[in-house]
Structure formats: C-alpha cells, structure tokens
Design a protein around this motif. Structure first.
Motif, PDB file in Angstrom:
ATOM      1  N   THR A 104       5.314  -9.304  -0.423  1.00 38.55           N
ATOM      2  CA  THR A 104       6.459  -8.769   0.302  1.00 38.55           C
ATOM      3  C   THR A 104       7.368  -9.930   0.688  1.00 38.55           C
ATOM      4  O   THR A 104       6.906 -10.963   1.178  1.00 38.55           O
ATOM      5  CB  THR A 104       5.997  -8.012   1.563  1.00 38.55           C
ATOM      6  OG1 THR A 104       5.151  -6.929   1.154  1.00 38.55           O
ATOM      7  CG2 THR A 104       7.181  -7.458   2.339  1.00 38.55           C
ATOM      8  N   LEU A 105       8.658  -9.763   0.414  1.00 41.72           N
ATOM      9  CA  LEU A 105       9.657 -10.783   0.704  1.00 41.72           C
ATOM     10  C   LEU A 105      10.467 -10.368   1.939  1.00 41.72           C
ATOM     11  O   LEU A 105      10.826  -9.191   2.074  1.00 41.72           O
ATOM     12  CB  LEU A 105      10.600 -10.960  -0.485  1.00 41.72           C
ATOM     13  CG  LEU A 105       9.918 -11.322  -1.805  1.00 41.72           C
ATOM     14  CD1 LEU A 105      10.921 -11.249  -2.946  1.00 41.72           C
ATOM     15  CD2 LEU A 105       9.285 -12.696  -1.719  1.00 41.72           C
ATOM     16  N   ARG A 106      10.747 -11.331   2.774  1.00 41.54           N
ATOM     17  CA  ARG A 106      11.496 -11.062   4.003  1.00 41.54           C
ATOM     18  C   ARG A 106      12.612 -12.101   4.162  1.00 41.54           C
ATOM     19  O   ARG A 106      12.570 -13.164   3.556  1.00 41.54           O
ATOM     20  CB  ARG A 106      10.563 -11.142   5.212  1.00 41.54           C
ATOM     21  CG  ARG A 106       9.512 -10.061   5.197  1.00 41.54           C
ATOM     22  CD  ARG A 106       8.538 -10.191   6.380  1.00 41.54           C
ATOM     23  NE  ARG A 106       7.536  -9.141   6.283  1.00 41.54           N
ATOM     24  CZ  ARG A 106       6.433  -9.231   5.577  1.00 41.54           C
ATOM     25  NH1 ARG A 106       6.150 -10.327   4.903  1.00 41.54           N
ATOM     26  NH2 ARG A 106       5.590  -8.224   5.535  1.00 41.54           N
TER      27      ARG A 106
ATOM     28  N   ILE B 217       7.031  -1.219   2.485  1.00 40.07           N
ATOM     29  CA  ILE B 217       7.858  -2.330   2.955  1.00 40.07           C
ATOM     30  C   ILE B 217       8.933  -1.823   3.906  1.00 40.07           C
ATOM     31  O   ILE B 217       9.297  -0.654   3.902  1.00 40.07           O
ATOM     32  CB  ILE B 217       8.480  -3.129   1.789  1.00 40.07           C
ATOM     33  CG1 ILE B 217       9.431  -2.272   0.979  1.00 40.07           C
ATOM     34  CG2 ILE B 217       7.395  -3.748   0.934  1.00 40.07           C
ATOM     35  CD1 ILE B 217      10.242  -3.061  -0.029  1.00 40.07           C
TER      36      ILE B 217
ATOM     37  N   GLU C 101      13.316  -5.604   3.580  1.00 38.04           N
ATOM     38  CA  GLU C 101      12.318  -6.333   2.804  1.00 38.04           C
ATOM     39  C   GLU C 101      12.410  -5.947   1.339  1.00 38.04           C
ATOM     40  O   GLU C 101      12.984  -4.916   0.982  1.00 38.04           O
ATOM     41  CB  GLU C 101      10.912  -6.022   3.331  1.00 38.04           C
ATOM     42  CG  GLU C 101      10.687  -6.487   4.750  1.00 38.04           C
ATOM     43  CD  GLU C 101       9.328  -6.090   5.296  1.00 38.04           C
ATOM     44  OE1 GLU C 101       8.911  -6.726   6.274  1.00 38.04           O
ATOM     45  OE2 GLU C 101       8.697  -5.150   4.774  1.00 38.04           O
ATOM     46  N   SER C 102      11.849  -6.785   0.501  1.00 40.53           N
ATOM     47  CA  SER C 102      11.737  -6.514  -0.921  1.00 40.53           C
ATOM     48  C   SER C 102      10.362  -7.008  -1.352  1.00 40.53           C
ATOM     49  O   SER C 102       9.533  -7.347  -0.499  1.00 40.53           O
ATOM     50  CB  SER C 102      12.857  -7.218  -1.691  1.00 40.53           C
ATOM     51  OG  SER C 102      12.839  -6.819  -3.039  1.00 40.53           O
ATOM     52  N   PHE C 103      10.113  -7.079  -2.646  1.00 35.82           N
ATOM     53  CA  PHE C 103       8.808  -7.555  -3.099  1.00 35.82           C
ATOM     54  C   PHE C 103       8.897  -8.087  -4.513  1.00 35.82           C
ATOM     55  O   PHE C 103       9.847  -7.823  -5.236  1.00 35.82           O
ATOM     56  CB  PHE C 103       7.741  -6.454  -2.988  1.00 35.82           C
ATOM     57  CG  PHE C 103       8.013  -5.231  -3.815  1.00 35.82           C
ATOM     58  CD1 PHE C 103       7.487  -5.088  -5.096  1.00 35.82           C
ATOM     59  CD2 PHE C 103       8.783  -4.181  -3.313  1.00 35.82           C
ATOM     60  CE1 PHE C 103       7.722  -3.956  -5.852  1.00 35.82           C
ATOM     61  CE2 PHE C 103       9.025  -3.040  -4.064  1.00 35.82           C
ATOM     62  CZ  PHE C 103       8.492  -2.925  -5.334  1.00 35.82           C
TER      63      PHE C 103
ATOM     64  N   ARG D 102      17.431  -8.801  -4.076  1.00 27.33           N
ATOM     65  CA  ARG D 102      16.314  -8.462  -4.943  1.00 27.33           C
ATOM     66  C   ARG D 102      16.017  -7.003  -4.866  1.00 27.33           C
ATOM     67  O   ARG D 102      16.192  -6.344  -3.935  1.00 27.33           O
ATOM     68  CB  ARG D 102      15.079  -9.254  -4.541  1.00 27.33           C
ATOM     69  CG  ARG D 102      15.303 -10.736  -4.772  1.00 27.33           C
ATOM     70  CD  ARG D 102      14.077 -11.523  -4.470  1.00 27.33           C
ATOM     71  NE  ARG D 102      12.986 -11.194  -5.342  1.00 27.33           N
ATOM     72  CZ  ARG D 102      12.503 -11.973  -6.298  1.00 27.33           C
ATOM     73  NH1 ARG D 102      13.036 -13.127  -6.511  1.00 27.33           N
ATOM     74  NH2 ARG D 102      11.502 -11.625  -7.028  1.00 27.33           N
TER      75      ARG D 102
ATOM     76  N   LYS E  70      14.702 -14.552   1.417  1.00 29.12           N
ATOM     77  CA  LYS E  70      14.009 -14.342   0.152  1.00 29.12           C
ATOM     78  C   LYS E  70      14.150 -12.910  -0.361  1.00 29.12           C
ATOM     79  O   LYS E  70      13.992 -12.661  -1.548  1.00 29.12           O
ATOM     80  CB  LYS E  70      12.532 -14.718   0.286  1.00 29.12           C
ATOM     81  CG  LYS E  70      12.337 -16.186   0.519  1.00 29.12           C
ATOM     82  CD  LYS E  70      10.891 -16.537   0.693  1.00 29.12           C
ATOM     83  CE  LYS E  70      10.765 -18.025   0.962  1.00 29.12           C
ATOM     84  NZ  LYS E  70       9.433 -18.420   1.330  1.00 29.12           N
ATOM     85  N   ALA E  71      14.455 -11.979   0.508  1.00 27.49           N
ATOM     86  CA  ALA E  71      14.590 -10.576   0.110  1.00 27.49           C
ATOM     87  C   ALA E  71      16.007 -10.205  -0.293  1.00 27.49           C
ATOM     88  O   ALA E  71      16.226  -9.167  -0.924  1.00 27.49           O
ATOM     89  CB  ALA E  71      14.127  -9.661   1.253  1.00 27.49           C
TER      90      ALA E  71
END
Length: 156
Positions: A147-149, A86, A90-92, A156, A152-153
């Motif tokens: 994967t969050l962007r 990532i 970004e996160s997930f 987290r 949303k990231a």
C-alpha cells in the motif's frame, strides 16, 4: 457526483445500481474490459473475477489457454481485492507475483478467488486460486502487495 468507497462502488456496479457514484479507483479497468473479465463476488479484502477462457482467442502455441491470461486473471482478482481495503488517498503496487500451473485449459469459465493470507498496514500477501467450472484447481497464485501513501500514491 457522490463519492463512495471502492467496495461500495463495486457492489453497486455488480448489482447495476450505480447512478452518480464515483470512487478513487477506475472500474471496470481497461484490461478487464478488453479481456471481458467480470467481478462476480466482492467483499472487504476479497474478490472473485471470472473470464470465459477459450484457446481460440487466448491460446498459446500448444493450443491451450495461455498462462499469461491466467496470470492476468489472478492479478486482476488480487488487485480488486486489495483496492477494497486501501484508504481514500492511497494506492498500491505489486512487489511480487508467483503462479503455479496445475492443469491445461482449452475452453472454460474460470474463476479467480483472491483473499489475503496476511494483511498488514503496508504489506499484504494474497493467495488466488483459479478454478474451472467443475471445481478443479487450474492454478494457484501468490502476490505481495504494498500500500502506497502520501507522495508515493500520487498519480498511481
């Protein structure tokens, strides 16, 4: 402080060459420290995590190592693998996790080997095989990770 990628950070952590380095993820994780899990191999999208499993510490009511520990071991390997692919902001999150148990464990050094089956821009599916020291498959987990962007990231 020198900011580096998660993959580079983990490689330095494993070789004991971390100095003033930081990364976007928290390693080692709190749960890994609590359960004494260690990353023993790392590459882009791949990770192997090891634990000394012992029914005296991690046991269930049948006297074998609890399946929840195997789930956590697989989840740790999958999360570590995904954290290497990532981007910076970004996160997930896991969307789905499934595990099949094949053999009981009483006391053994277990390795969870996670690698992607299909890797997309947002959704990645992983397989994670948990192996005993004699090379037998103890369990097989699959997980779908998103994967969050952007917003949303955050946090987290």
């Amino acid at each position: 402080m020198i900011k580096i990628s998660v993959l580079e950070y983990l490689k330095k952590m494993m070789t004991g060459t971390l100095k003033n380095h930081v990364t976007s993820m928290k390693y080692p994780t709190a749960i890994s420290k609590t359960l004494k899990m260690n990353i023993i191999e790392i590459d882009h999208g791949k990770a192997t995590v090891e634990i000394a499993a012992d029914h005296e510490i991690h046991g269930n009511q049948q006297g074998t190592v609890h399946g929840g520990l195997l789930c956590e071991l697989a989840d740790a390997a999958i999360g570590t693998a995904h954290s290497t692919i990532i981007g910076e902001n970004e996160s997930f999150t896991s969307l789905e996790f499934k595990i099949n148990f094949f053999r009981p464990v009483w006391k053994d050094s277990l390795k969870a080997i996670a690698k992607p089956v299909q890797s997309g821009k947002t959704i990645t599916v992983y397989n994670c095989e948990i192996k005993s020291t004699d090379g037998k498959t103890i369990a097989l987990a699959t997980s779908t990770v998103m994967t969050l962007r952007g917003d949303k990231a955050i946090g987290r």
